[in-house]
Design an enzyme around this catalytic site. Structure first.
Site, PDB file in Angstrom:
ATOM      1  N   LYS A 127      40.258  42.378  40.516  1.00 17.94           N
ATOM      2  CA  LYS A 127      41.369  43.090  40.761  1.00 17.94           C
ATOM      3  C   LYS A 127      40.314  43.506  42.381  1.00 17.94           C
ATOM      4  O   LYS A 127      40.211  43.866  42.713  1.00 17.94           O
ATOM      5  CB  LYS A 127      42.041  44.657  39.687  1.00 17.94           C
ATOM      6  CG  LYS A 127      40.642  45.480  40.599  1.00 17.94           C
ATOM      7  CD  LYS A 127      39.707  46.554  41.381  1.00 17.94           C
ATOM      8  CE  LYS A 127      40.606  46.874  42.825  1.00 17.94           C
ATOM      9  NZ  LYS A 127      39.166  47.231  42.984  1.00 17.94           N
ATOM     10  N   TYR A 212      45.454  50.748  41.371  1.00 15.17           N
ATOM     11  CA  TYR A 212      45.023  51.507  40.336  1.00 15.17           C
ATOM     12  C   TYR A 212      46.040  52.738  40.930  1.00 15.17           C
ATOM     13  O   TYR A 212      46.638  53.019  39.547  1.00 15.17           O
ATOM     14  CB  TYR A 212      43.536  52.781  40.538  1.00 15.17           C
ATOM     15  CG  TYR A 212      42.809  51.266  40.874  1.00 15.17           C
ATOM     16  CD1 TYR A 212      42.301  51.716  39.106  1.00 15.17           C
ATOM     17  CD2 TYR A 212      41.946  51.278  41.969  1.00 15.17           C
ATOM     18  CE1 TYR A 212      40.599  51.201  39.328  1.00 15.17           C
ATOM     19  CE2 TYR A 212      40.838  50.628  42.217  1.00 15.17           C
ATOM     20  CZ  TYR A 212      40.203  50.785  40.613  1.00 15.17           C
ATOM     21  OH  TYR A 212      38.569  49.915  40.436  1.00 15.17           O
TER      22      TYR A 212
END
Ligand code: NDP
Length: 364
Positions: A127, A212
Protein backbone atom coordinates in the site's frame (compact mmCIF):
# COMPACT_ATOMS: atom_id res chain seq x y z
CA UNK A 1 -21.65 -3.47 -4.80
CA UNK A 2 -22.25 -2.45 -1.19
CA UNK A 3 -19.43 -3.04 1.26
CA UNK A 4 -21.64 -5.34 3.35
CA UNK A 5 -22.38 -7.54 0.36
CA UNK A 6 -18.72 -7.53 -0.64
CA UNK A 7 -17.78 -8.56 2.89
CA UNK A 8 -20.10 -11.53 2.68
CA UNK A 9 -18.58 -12.55 -0.63
CA UNK A 10 -15.08 -12.03 0.77
CA UNK A 11 -15.93 -14.11 3.82
CA UNK A 12 -17.25 -16.85 1.58
CA UNK A 13 -14.10 -16.65 -0.55
CA UNK A 14 -11.91 -16.86 2.53
CA UNK A 15 -13.85 -19.88 3.81
CA UNK A 16 -13.66 -21.56 0.42
CA UNK A 17 -9.93 -20.87 0.33
CA UNK A 18 -9.44 -22.29 3.80
CA UNK A 19 -11.35 -25.49 3.15
CA UNK A 20 -10.04 -26.13 -0.35
CA UNK A 21 -6.47 -25.54 0.83
CA UNK A 22 -6.84 -28.67 2.94
CA UNK A 23 -7.44 -30.61 -0.24
CA UNK A 24 -5.16 -28.75 -2.65
CA UNK A 25 -1.47 -28.11 -2.37
CA UNK A 26 -1.08 -29.09 1.27
CA UNK A 27 2.56 -29.84 0.70
CA UNK A 28 3.28 -27.23 -1.94
CA UNK A 29 4.68 -23.92 -0.78
CA UNK A 30 4.17 -20.98 -3.10
CA UNK A 31 7.41 -19.18 -4.01
CA UNK A 32 7.71 -15.43 -3.41
CA UNK A 33 10.21 -12.91 -4.83
CA UNK A 34 10.62 -9.83 -2.63
CA UNK A 35 11.26 -6.66 -4.65
CA UNK A 36 12.98 -3.97 -2.54
CA UNK A 37 15.00 -4.95 0.51
CA UNK A 38 14.16 -1.99 2.72
CA UNK A 39 12.65 -1.40 6.14
CA UNK A 40 9.45 -3.30 5.41
CA UNK A 41 10.51 -5.86 2.80
CA UNK A 42 13.68 -6.94 4.57
CA UNK A 43 12.98 -5.86 8.15
CA UNK A 44 9.40 -7.07 8.51
CA UNK A 45 8.25 -9.35 5.68
CA UNK A 46 11.19 -11.63 4.93
CA UNK A 47 11.53 -12.99 8.51
CA UNK A 48 7.80 -13.83 8.42
CA UNK A 49 8.21 -16.66 5.92
CA UNK A 50 9.33 -18.71 8.93
CA UNK A 51 5.74 -18.41 10.25
CA UNK A 52 4.07 -19.38 6.97
CA UNK A 53 2.47 -22.69 6.08
CA UNK A 54 2.00 -22.16 2.35
CA UNK A 55 4.62 -19.56 1.40
CA UNK A 56 8.38 -19.55 1.00
CA UNK A 57 11.00 -17.02 -0.02
CA UNK A 58 12.55 -18.02 -3.35
CA UNK A 59 13.99 -14.85 -4.95
CA UNK A 60 15.21 -11.33 -4.21
CA UNK A 61 15.18 -8.17 -6.33
CA UNK A 62 17.41 -5.35 -5.18
CA UNK A 63 19.55 -2.46 -6.41
CA UNK A 64 22.22 -3.42 -3.88
CA UNK A 65 23.93 -6.67 -4.96
CA UNK A 66 26.03 -7.02 -1.79
CA UNK A 67 22.97 -6.68 0.46
CA UNK A 68 21.02 -9.09 -1.73
CA UNK A 69 23.81 -11.71 -1.53
CA UNK A 70 23.97 -11.40 2.28
CA UNK A 71 20.18 -11.74 2.61
CA UNK A 72 20.13 -14.64 0.14
CA UNK A 73 22.78 -16.51 2.11
CA UNK A 74 20.92 -15.92 5.37
CA UNK A 75 17.53 -17.09 4.07
CA UNK A 76 18.67 -19.88 1.74
CA UNK A 77 17.88 -18.15 -1.57
CA UNK A 78 20.17 -19.42 -4.37
CA UNK A 79 22.42 -16.81 -6.06
CA UNK A 80 20.76 -17.54 -9.43
CA UNK A 81 17.52 -16.17 -7.95
CA UNK A 82 18.91 -12.72 -7.15
CA UNK A 83 17.85 -10.01 -9.61
CA UNK A 84 18.58 -6.32 -10.04
CA UNK A 85 15.95 -3.85 -11.28
CA UNK A 86 17.57 -4.14 -14.72
CA UNK A 87 17.47 -7.95 -14.85
CA UNK A 88 14.07 -8.19 -13.10
CA UNK A 89 12.17 -9.29 -16.25
CA UNK A 90 14.23 -12.51 -16.38
CA UNK A 91 12.21 -13.65 -13.36
CA UNK A 92 9.76 -14.93 -15.98
CA UNK A 93 12.09 -17.93 -16.51
CA UNK A 94 12.33 -18.78 -12.80
CA UNK A 95 9.90 -21.62 -12.02
CA UNK A 96 10.51 -21.21 -8.28
CA UNK A 97 8.77 -17.82 -8.30
CA UNK A 98 4.96 -17.82 -8.30
CA UNK A 99 4.37 -14.42 -6.67
CA UNK A 100 6.25 -11.13 -6.97
CA UNK A 101 5.80 -8.99 -3.83
CA UNK A 102 6.46 -5.32 -4.64
CA UNK A 103 7.79 -3.48 -1.56
CA UNK A 104 9.24 -0.44 -3.31
CA UNK A 105 8.58 3.31 -2.91
CA UNK A 106 4.98 4.07 -3.90
CA UNK A 107 5.67 5.63 -7.29
CA UNK A 108 7.52 2.47 -8.42
CA UNK A 109 4.61 0.11 -7.66
CA UNK A 110 2.82 0.48 -10.99
CA UNK A 111 5.91 -0.21 -13.11
CA UNK A 112 6.93 -3.34 -11.18
CA UNK A 113 3.40 -4.74 -10.94
CA UNK A 114 2.99 -4.40 -14.71
CA UNK A 115 6.43 -5.93 -15.37
CA UNK A 116 5.67 -8.79 -12.96
CA UNK A 117 2.36 -9.49 -14.71
CA UNK A 118 4.14 -9.46 -18.09
CA UNK A 119 6.57 -12.00 -16.60
CA UNK A 120 3.42 -14.08 -15.90
CA UNK A 121 3.76 -13.90 -12.12
CA UNK A 122 1.01 -13.27 -9.55
CA UNK A 123 1.50 -10.01 -7.68
CA UNK A 124 1.24 -8.80 -4.11
CA UNK A 125 1.75 -5.03 -4.01
CA UNK A 126 2.29 -2.86 -0.97
CA UNK A 127 0.00 0.00 0.00
CA UNK A 128 -0.72 2.54 -1.33
CA UNK A 129 -1.37 0.50 -4.48
CA UNK A 130 0.03 3.31 -6.66
CA UNK A 131 0.07 7.09 -6.80
CA UNK A 132 -3.10 7.60 -8.85
CA UNK A 133 -6.32 5.80 -9.75
CA UNK A 134 -5.22 5.79 -13.40
CA UNK A 135 -2.10 3.78 -12.47
CA UNK A 136 -4.24 1.34 -10.47
CA UNK A 137 -6.44 0.75 -13.51
CA UNK A 138 -3.36 -0.02 -15.63
CA UNK A 139 -2.08 -2.47 -12.99
CA UNK A 140 -5.41 -4.27 -12.76
CA UNK A 141 -5.65 -4.50 -16.55
CA UNK A 142 -2.09 -5.90 -16.81
CA UNK A 143 -2.78 -8.65 -14.24
CA UNK A 144 -6.13 -9.49 -15.86
CA UNK A 145 -4.53 -9.68 -19.32
CA UNK A 146 -1.89 -12.07 -17.93
CA UNK A 147 -4.49 -14.10 -16.02
CA UNK A 148 -2.66 -13.45 -12.75
CA UNK A 149 -3.87 -12.53 -9.20
CA UNK A 150 -3.30 -9.06 -7.78
CA UNK A 151 -3.47 -8.47 -4.05
CA UNK A 152 -2.73 -5.30 -2.04
CA UNK A 153 -0.76 -5.43 1.23
CA UNK A 154 -3.62 -4.28 3.45
CA UNK A 155 -2.30 -6.17 6.47
CA UNK A 156 -5.11 -4.98 8.82
CA UNK A 157 -7.43 -7.44 7.06
CA UNK A 158 -5.29 -10.17 8.69
CA UNK A 159 -4.84 -8.47 12.08
CA UNK A 160 -6.92 -10.07 14.87
CA UNK A 161 -8.19 -6.84 16.51
CA UNK A 162 -9.19 -5.21 13.24
CA UNK A 163 -10.86 -8.43 12.10
CA UNK A 164 -12.77 -8.63 15.39
CA UNK A 165 -13.73 -4.94 15.14
CA UNK A 166 -15.05 -5.52 11.61
CA UNK A 167 -16.99 -8.58 12.82
CA UNK A 168 -18.47 -6.68 15.77
CA UNK A 169 -19.39 -3.70 13.58
CA UNK A 170 -21.07 -5.97 11.00
CA UNK A 171 -22.91 -7.90 13.73
CA UNK A 172 -24.48 -4.65 14.96
CA UNK A 173 -22.63 -4.56 18.30
CA UNK A 174 -22.61 -0.74 18.12
CA UNK A 175 -25.97 -0.51 16.38
CA UNK A 176 -26.41 1.59 13.26
CA UNK A 177 -23.14 3.32 12.33
CA UNK A 178 -23.38 7.10 12.77
CA UNK A 179 -19.81 8.42 13.07
CA UNK A 180 -16.34 7.00 12.47
CA UNK A 181 -13.15 8.67 13.63
CA UNK A 182 -9.95 7.36 12.10
CA UNK A 183 -6.60 9.04 12.70
CA UNK A 184 -3.08 7.91 11.81
CA UNK A 185 0.18 9.76 12.14
CA UNK A 186 3.78 9.57 13.20
CA UNK A 187 6.62 12.07 13.44
CA UNK A 188 8.66 11.96 10.25
CA UNK A 189 12.12 13.15 11.30
CA UNK A 190 14.38 12.78 8.27
CA UNK A 191 13.86 15.33 5.43
CA UNK A 192 15.87 13.14 3.02
CA UNK A 193 13.42 10.20 3.12
CA UNK A 194 11.72 9.20 -0.16
CA UNK A 195 8.39 9.50 1.65
CA UNK A 196 8.92 13.29 1.57
CA UNK A 197 9.77 13.42 -2.16
CA UNK A 198 6.72 13.61 -4.41
CA UNK A 199 8.40 11.82 -7.32
CA UNK A 200 8.75 8.64 -5.23
CA UNK A 201 5.92 8.95 -2.69
CA UNK A 202 3.16 10.53 -4.78
CA UNK A 203 2.17 12.58 -1.72
CA UNK A 204 2.67 13.04 1.99
CA UNK A 205 1.01 11.60 5.07
CA UNK A 206 -2.21 10.85 3.18
CA UNK A 207 -0.46 8.36 0.89
CA UNK A 208 1.49 6.73 3.69
CA UNK A 209 -0.73 6.76 6.80
CA UNK A 210 -3.98 8.30 5.61
CA UNK A 211 -4.70 5.14 3.69
CA UNK A 212 -5.11 3.34 7.05
CA UNK A 213 -7.56 6.04 8.16
CA UNK A 214 -9.49 5.73 4.92
CA UNK A 215 -9.53 1.93 4.94
CA UNK A 216 -10.76 1.86 8.54
CA UNK A 217 -13.50 4.42 7.88
CA UNK A 218 -14.73 2.17 5.08
CA UNK A 219 -14.44 -1.19 6.85
CA UNK A 220 -15.84 0.05 10.16
CA UNK A 221 -18.83 1.92 8.67
CA UNK A 222 -19.44 -0.85 6.14
CA UNK A 223 -20.28 1.81 3.56
CA UNK A 224 -18.73 3.49 0.55
CA UNK A 225 -18.45 7.30 0.76
CA UNK A 226 -20.37 9.44 -1.71
CA UNK A 227 -18.54 12.74 -1.08
CA UNK A 228 -15.37 14.04 0.52
CA UNK A 229 -14.41 17.41 1.97
CA UNK A 230 -10.72 17.86 2.79
CA UNK A 231 -8.18 20.40 3.89
CA UNK A 232 -4.44 20.22 4.34
CA UNK A 233 -2.26 22.01 6.86
CA UNK A 234 1.48 22.13 6.14
CA UNK A 235 4.27 24.39 7.32
CA UNK A 236 6.12 24.88 4.03
CA UNK A 237 9.08 26.51 5.80
CA UNK A 238 9.77 23.16 7.49
CA UNK A 239 12.47 21.40 5.38
CA UNK A 240 10.54 18.12 5.66
CA UNK A 241 7.52 19.56 3.90
CA UNK A 242 8.87 21.42 0.88
CA UNK A 243 7.19 18.90 -1.42
CA UNK A 244 4.50 16.90 0.34
CA UNK A 245 1.69 17.66 2.78
CA UNK A 246 2.12 17.18 6.52
CA UNK A 247 -1.47 17.03 7.79
CA UNK A 248 -4.57 16.09 5.84
CA UNK A 249 -7.99 16.13 7.43
CA UNK A 250 -11.09 14.98 5.59
CA UNK A 251 -14.75 14.22 6.08
CA UNK A 252 -16.47 11.35 4.29
CA UNK A 253 -20.24 11.44 3.68
CA UNK A 254 -21.75 7.96 3.67
CA UNK A 255 -25.06 7.11 1.99
CA UNK A 256 -26.81 6.27 5.31
CA UNK A 257 -26.03 9.74 6.67
CA UNK A 258 -23.10 8.46 8.72
CA UNK A 259 -20.00 10.66 8.68
CA UNK A 260 -16.33 9.65 8.66
CA UNK A 261 -13.86 12.04 10.24
CA UNK A 262 -10.33 11.14 9.16
CA UNK A 263 -6.84 12.51 9.57
CA UNK A 264 -3.24 11.71 8.70
CA UNK A 265 -0.09 13.56 9.69
CA UNK A 266 3.69 13.48 9.77
CA UNK A 267 4.15 15.86 12.72
CA UNK A 268 2.44 14.03 15.60
CA UNK A 269 1.84 10.41 16.56
CA UNK A 270 -1.68 9.06 16.54
CA UNK A 271 -3.18 5.62 15.88
CA UNK A 272 -6.88 5.51 16.63
CA UNK A 273 -10.17 4.17 15.25
CA UNK A 274 -13.59 4.84 16.83
CA UNK A 275 -16.96 3.72 15.51
CA UNK A 276 -20.00 5.36 17.16
CA UNK A 277 -23.34 3.70 16.54
CA UNK A 278 -26.83 4.32 17.92
CA UNK A 279 -26.35 1.46 20.43
CA UNK A 280 -22.73 1.92 21.46
CA UNK A 281 -19.15 2.27 20.34
CA UNK A 282 -16.16 0.22 19.22
CA UNK A 283 -12.77 1.78 19.80
CA UNK A 284 -9.20 0.72 18.97
CA UNK A 285 -6.09 2.49 20.28
CA UNK A 286 -3.49 1.82 19.17
CA UNK A 287 -5.45 0.43 16.28
CA UNK A 288 -3.23 -0.67 13.41
CA UNK A 289 0.25 -1.15 14.85
CA UNK A 290 2.28 -4.27 14.13
CA UNK A 291 1.51 -5.41 17.69
CA UNK A 292 0.16 -4.12 20.99
CA UNK A 293 -3.22 -3.00 19.65
CA UNK A 294 -6.14 -2.60 22.08
CA UNK A 295 -9.89 -2.61 21.60
CA UNK A 296 -12.90 -1.66 23.69
CA UNK A 297 -16.60 -1.96 23.19
CA UNK A 298 -18.96 0.12 25.26
CA UNK A 299 -21.93 2.32 25.95
CA UNK A 300 -22.56 5.37 28.16
CA UNK A 301 -19.03 5.49 29.53
CA UNK A 302 -18.97 1.79 30.48
CA UNK A 303 -16.29 0.21 28.36
CA UNK A 304 -15.17 -3.38 28.23
CA UNK A 305 -11.80 -4.31 26.82
CA UNK A 306 -12.07 -6.96 24.14
CA UNK A 307 -9.44 -9.62 23.73
CA UNK A 308 -9.17 -10.49 20.06
CA UNK A 309 -9.19 -14.17 19.15
CA UNK A 310 -5.59 -15.39 18.87
CA UNK A 311 -4.40 -15.82 15.27
CA UNK A 312 -3.20 -19.39 15.97
CA UNK A 313 0.11 -20.85 17.07
CA UNK A 314 3.08 -19.12 15.43
CA UNK A 315 0.76 -17.05 13.24
CA UNK A 316 1.04 -13.33 12.64
CA UNK A 317 -0.91 -10.96 10.43
CA UNK A 318 2.08 -10.82 8.06
CA UNK A 319 2.23 -14.60 7.70
CA UNK A 320 -1.56 -14.68 7.37
CA UNK A 321 -1.34 -12.18 4.54
CA UNK A 322 1.41 -14.12 2.72
CA UNK A 323 -0.42 -17.42 3.17
CA UNK A 324 -3.69 -15.90 1.94
CA UNK A 325 -1.97 -14.88 -1.30
CA UNK A 326 -0.42 -18.35 -1.53
CA UNK A 327 -3.83 -20.00 -1.05
CA UNK A 328 -5.34 -17.80 -3.75
CA UNK A 329 -2.61 -19.01 -6.11
CA UNK A 330 -3.10 -22.64 -5.09
CA UNK A 331 -6.88 -22.66 -5.27
CA UNK A 332 -7.61 -20.00 -7.90
CA UNK A 333 -9.69 -17.91 -5.48
CA UNK A 334 -9.59 -14.11 -5.41
CA UNK A 335 -7.69 -12.19 -2.71
CA UNK A 336 -9.95 -10.55 -0.10
CA UNK A 337 -7.97 -7.34 -0.66
CA UNK A 338 -7.74 -7.20 -4.43
CA UNK A 339 -6.46 -4.63 -6.88
CA UNK A 340 -10.03 -3.35 -7.13
CA UNK A 341 -9.96 -2.61 -3.39
CA UNK A 342 -6.72 -0.65 -3.83
CA UNK A 343 -8.31 1.24 -6.75
CA UNK A 344 -11.36 2.18 -4.60
CA UNK A 345 -9.04 3.79 -2.05
CA UNK A 346 -6.96 5.53 -4.69
CA UNK A 347 -10.06 7.07 -6.31
CA UNK A 348 -11.00 8.51 -2.90
CA UNK A 349 -7.42 9.68 -2.29
CA UNK A 350 -7.43 11.47 -5.65
CA UNK A 351 -10.70 13.15 -4.57
CA UNK A 352 -9.26 14.10 -1.15
CA UNK A 353 -6.33 15.87 -2.83
CA UNK A 354 -8.69 17.60 -5.28
CA UNK A 355 -11.00 18.73 -2.48
CA UNK A 356 -8.10 20.15 -0.45
CA UNK A 357 -6.67 21.88 -3.51
CA UNK A 358 -9.94 23.38 -4.73
CA UNK A 359 -11.46 24.09 -1.30
CA UNK A 360 -14.76 22.36 -2.07
CA UNK A 361 -16.65 19.13 -1.50
CA UNK A 362 -15.95 16.53 -4.20
CA UNK A 363 -18.56 13.92 -5.10
CA UNK A 364 -17.49 10.32 -5.54
P1 NDP B 1 12.39 1.76 2.55
O1 NDP B 1 12.90 3.08 2.11
O2 NDP B 1 12.80 1.26 3.87
O3 NDP B 1 12.79 0.65 1.48
C1 NDP B 1 12.47 0.78 0.11
C2 NDP B 1 13.42 -0.08 -0.70
O4 NDP B 1 13.06 0.08 -2.07
C3 NDP B 1 14.88 0.32 -0.60
O5 NDP B 1 15.54 -0.27 0.47
C4 NDP B 1 15.42 -0.16 -1.93
O6 NDP B 1 15.72 -1.53 -1.82
C5 NDP B 1 14.23 -0.04 -2.86
N1 NDP B 1 14.35 1.13 -3.75
C6 NDP B 1 14.48 1.05 -5.10
N2 NDP B 1 14.60 2.27 -5.62
C7 NDP B 1 14.56 3.14 -4.59
C8 NDP B 1 14.66 4.56 -4.53
N3 NDP B 1 14.79 5.32 -5.64
N4 NDP B 1 14.60 5.14 -3.32
C9 NDP B 1 14.45 4.41 -2.20
N5 NDP B 1 14.34 3.05 -2.22
C10 NDP B 1 14.40 2.42 -3.41
O7 NDP B 1 10.81 1.83 2.41
P2 NDP B 1 9.75 0.87 3.15
O8 NDP B 1 10.24 -0.51 3.13
O9 NDP B 1 9.37 1.47 4.45
O10 NDP B 1 8.46 1.04 2.19
C11 NDP B 1 8.35 0.33 0.97
C12 NDP B 1 6.86 0.17 0.62
O11 NDP B 1 6.25 -0.59 1.63
C13 NDP B 1 6.10 1.49 0.55
O12 NDP B 1 5.16 1.43 -0.49
C14 NDP B 1 5.38 1.57 1.88
O13 NDP B 1 4.17 2.30 1.82
C15 NDP B 1 5.13 0.11 2.17
N6 NDP B 1 5.07 -0.16 3.62
C16 NDP B 1 4.01 -0.85 4.10
C17 NDP B 1 3.91 -1.10 5.44
C18 NDP B 1 2.73 -1.86 5.96
O14 NDP B 1 2.58 -1.94 7.18
N7 NDP B 1 1.93 -2.45 5.10
C19 NDP B 1 4.92 -0.65 6.40
C20 NDP B 1 6.03 0.03 5.78
C21 NDP B 1 6.09 0.27 4.44
P3 NDP B 1 17.08 -2.14 -2.41
O15 NDP B 1 18.18 -1.46 -1.67
O16 NDP B 1 16.96 -3.58 -2.11
O17 NDP B 1 17.06 -1.83 -3.88
Amino acid sequence: MSLARRDILMGAAALATASSSRAVGQDRRVGFAIVGLGGYGLGVIIPQFANCRHSRLTALVSGDPAKARTVAARYGVPERSIYSYETFDRIRDNPDVDVVYVVLPNAMHAEYVVRAAKARKHVLCEKPMAVSAAECETMIAACKAAGRKLMIGYRCHFEPFNLEAMRLARSGAAGRSRYVVSEHGFVQHDPSKWRLKTALSGGGSLMDMGIYSLQAARYMSGEEPVAVTARASTDRSDPRFHEVEDMMQWTLDFPSGAIGQCMSMYSAAQNHILLMGDKGRIELEPATRYDGNHMWIGKDGREQEIVAPPPGPGKTMFAGQLDHMAQCVLTGSEPIVSGEEGLRDMRIIDAIYRSAREGRTVGL
